[in-house]
Design a protein around this motif. Structure first.
Motif, PDB file in Angstrom:
ATOM      1  N   GLY A 156       0.806  -1.209   0.000  1.00 26.23           N
ATOM      2  CA  GLY A 156       0.000   0.000   0.000  1.00 26.23           C
ATOM      3  C   GLY A 156       0.838   1.257   0.000  1.00 26.23           C
ATOM      4  N   LEU A 157       1.886   1.280   0.817  1.00 22.37           N
ATOM      5  CA  LEU A 157       2.784   2.442   0.861  1.00 22.37           C
ATOM      6  C   LEU A 157       3.543   2.610  -0.453  1.00 22.37           C
ATOM      7  N   MET A 158       3.980   1.488  -1.022  1.00 20.93           N
ATOM      8  CA  MET A 158       4.691   1.543  -2.303  1.00 20.93           C
ATOM      9  C   MET A 158       3.743   2.022  -3.406  1.00 20.93           C
ATOM     10  N   GLY A 159       2.512   1.542  -3.386  1.00 25.99           N
ATOM     11  CA  GLY A 159       1.515   1.973  -4.370  1.00 25.99           C
ATOM     12  C   GLY A 159       1.180   3.441  -4.218  1.00 25.99           C
ATOM     13  N   LEU A 160       1.083   3.904  -2.985  1.00 22.39           N
ATOM     14  CA  LEU A 160       0.803   5.317  -2.734  1.00 22.39           C
ATOM     15  C   LEU A 160       1.926   6.203  -3.272  1.00 22.39           C
ATOM     16  N   ALA A 161       3.166   5.798  -2.991  1.00 20.29           N
ATOM     17  CA  ALA A 161       4.315   6.566  -3.481  1.00 20.29           C
ATOM     18  C   ALA A 161       4.388   6.534  -5.004  1.00 20.29           C
ATOM     19  N   ALA A 162       4.182   5.361  -5.598  1.00 19.15           N
ATOM     20  CA  ALA A 162       4.250   5.242  -7.058  1.00 19.15           C
ATOM     21  C   ALA A 162       3.139   6.040  -7.726  1.00 19.15           C
TER      22      ALA A 162
ATOM     23  N   GLY B  46       3.411  -2.720 -14.203  1.00 19.63           N
ATOM     24  CA  GLY B  46       4.841  -2.515 -14.379  1.00 19.63           C
ATOM     25  C   GLY B  46       5.631  -3.814 -14.348  1.00 19.63           C
ATOM     26  N   ALA B  47       5.256  -4.726 -13.458  1.00 14.91           N
ATOM     27  CA  ALA B  47       5.925  -6.027 -13.404  1.00 14.91           C
ATOM     28  C   ALA B  47       5.696  -6.807 -14.695  1.00 14.91           C
ATOM     29  N   TYR B  48       4.486  -6.716 -15.231  1.00 14.70           N
ATOM     30  CA  TYR B  48       4.170  -7.372 -16.499  1.00 14.70           C
ATOM     31  C   TYR B  48       5.007  -6.767 -17.626  1.00 14.70           C
ATOM     32  N   ILE B  49       5.072  -5.432 -17.674  1.00 11.78           N
ATOM     33  CA  ILE B  49       5.855  -4.747 -18.707  1.00 11.78           C
ATOM     34  C   ILE B  49       7.334  -5.111 -18.572  1.00 11.78           C
ATOM     35  N   GLN B  50       7.830  -5.121 -17.336  1.00 14.24           N
ATOM     36  CA  GLN B  50       9.238  -5.442 -17.107  1.00 14.24           C
ATOM     37  C   GLN B  50       9.558  -6.854 -17.568  1.00 14.24           C
ATOM     38  N   ARG B  51       8.671  -7.774 -17.289  1.00 18.74           N
ATOM     39  CA  ARG B  51       8.909  -9.166 -17.651  1.00 18.74           C
ATOM     40  C   ARG B  51       8.925  -9.350 -19.168  1.00 18.74           C
ATOM     41  N   TYR B  52       7.930  -8.787 -19.850  1.00 17.34           N
ATOM     42  CA  TYR B  52       7.804  -9.054 -21.276  1.00 17.34           C
ATOM     43  C   TYR B  52       8.624  -8.114 -22.147  1.00 17.34           C
TER      44      TYR B  52
ATOM     45  N   ASP C  49      15.877  -4.233 -17.663  1.00 17.58           N
ATOM     46  CA  ASP C  49      16.830  -4.565 -16.618  1.00 17.58           C
ATOM     47  C   ASP C  49      17.016  -3.341 -15.724  1.00 17.58           C
ATOM     48  N   LEU C  50      16.351  -3.342 -14.585  1.00 19.50           N
ATOM     49  CA  LEU C  50      16.470  -2.243 -13.636  1.00 19.50           C
ATOM     50  C   LEU C  50      17.350  -2.606 -12.450  1.00 19.50           C
ATOM     51  N   MET C  51      18.070  -3.700 -12.553  1.00 23.33           N
ATOM     52  CA  MET C  51      18.891  -4.155 -11.435  1.00 23.33           C
ATOM     53  C   MET C  51      20.110  -3.270 -11.209  1.00 23.33           C
ATOM     54  N   ARG C  52      20.386  -2.352 -12.103  1.00 22.02           N
ATOM     55  CA  ARG C  52      21.543  -1.478 -11.934  1.00 22.02           C
ATOM     56  C   ARG C  52      21.297  -0.386 -10.905  1.00 22.02           C
ATOM     57  N   ILE C  53      20.059  -0.216 -10.503  1.00 20.17           N
ATOM     58  CA  ILE C  53      19.749   0.799  -9.495  1.00 20.17           C
ATOM     59  C   ILE C  53      20.450   0.449  -8.185  1.00 20.17           C
TER      60      ILE C  53
ATOM     61  N   LEU D 170      14.228  -1.941  -3.185  1.00 23.55           N
ATOM     62  CA  LEU D 170      13.042  -1.133  -2.922  1.00 23.55           C
ATOM     63  C   LEU D 170      12.869  -0.054  -3.999  1.00 23.55           C
ATOM     64  N   LEU D 171      13.960   0.587  -4.381  1.00 24.47           N
ATOM     65  CA  LEU D 171      13.895   1.593  -5.440  1.00 24.47           C
ATOM     66  C   LEU D 171      13.595   0.963  -6.799  1.00 24.47           C
ATOM     67  N   GLU D 172      14.081  -0.252  -7.018  1.00 24.04           N
ATOM     68  CA  GLU D 172      13.776  -0.967  -8.258  1.00 24.04           C
ATOM     69  C   GLU D 172      12.278  -1.245  -8.355  1.00 24.04           C
ATOM     70  N   GLN D 173      11.692  -1.713  -7.253  1.00 20.60           N
ATOM     71  CA  GLN D 173      10.251  -1.962  -7.236  1.00 20.60           C
ATOM     72  C   GLN D 173       9.470  -0.680  -7.418  1.00 20.60           C
ATOM     73  N   LEU D 174       9.928   0.402  -6.811  1.00 19.82           N
ATOM     74  CA  LEU D 174       9.261   1.686  -6.957  1.00 19.82           C
ATOM     75  C   LEU D 174       9.321   2.169  -8.407  1.00 19.82           C
ATOM     76  N   ALA D 175      10.473   2.012  -9.057  1.00 20.31           N
ATOM     77  CA  ALA D 175      10.610   2.417 -10.459  1.00 20.31           C
ATOM     78  C   ALA D 175       9.662   1.629 -11.348  1.00 20.31           C
ATOM     79  N   VAL D 176       9.563   0.328 -11.129  1.00 17.34           N
ATOM     80  CA  VAL D 176       8.653  -0.508 -11.912  1.00 17.34           C
ATOM     81  C   VAL D 176       7.209  -0.095 -11.653  1.00 17.34           C
TER      82      VAL D 176
END
Length: 90
Positions: A10-16, A44-50, A54-58, A62-68
């Motif tokens: 919920g907090l991550m969704g609110l921030a995103a 975002g997870a669906y878009i990232q997968r398909y 590659d956002l692992m360079r962050i 937690l910031l990677e999940q927020l970016a997605v």
């Protein structure tokens, strides 16, 4: 039952949702940020997968999940605008 992951989502969704609304020049209330943010996390997870993004360079998971989630929330808001119509046009 452990409510920690649910609260974190919920907090991550609110921030995103807030970040996505700010990027798109839109102001919204708590629900207007939470709903696109939580839905955006899934989109975002669906878009990232398909798209094989590659956002692992962050370096911070937690910031990677927020970016997605922000990418997904922007998509959710843009799709909602195209379906429902832009509020400024009314």
């Amino acid at each position: 039952m452990d409510y920690g992951p649910l609260i974190m989502m919920g907090l991550m969704g609110l921030a995103a949702g807030w970040i996505a609304n700010t990027l798109l020049g839109r102001s919204s209330d708590l629900v207007g940020s939470l709903v696109p943010g939580v839905l955006g996390a899934y989109v975002g997870a669906y878009i990232q997968r398909y798209a094989q993004l590659d956002l692992m360079r962050i370096g911070n998971p937690l910031l990677e999940q927020l970016a997605v989630a922000v990418i997904g929330a922007v998509v959710v808001i843009l799709v909602a605008r195209s379906v429902v119509g832009h509020p400024a046009r009314r």
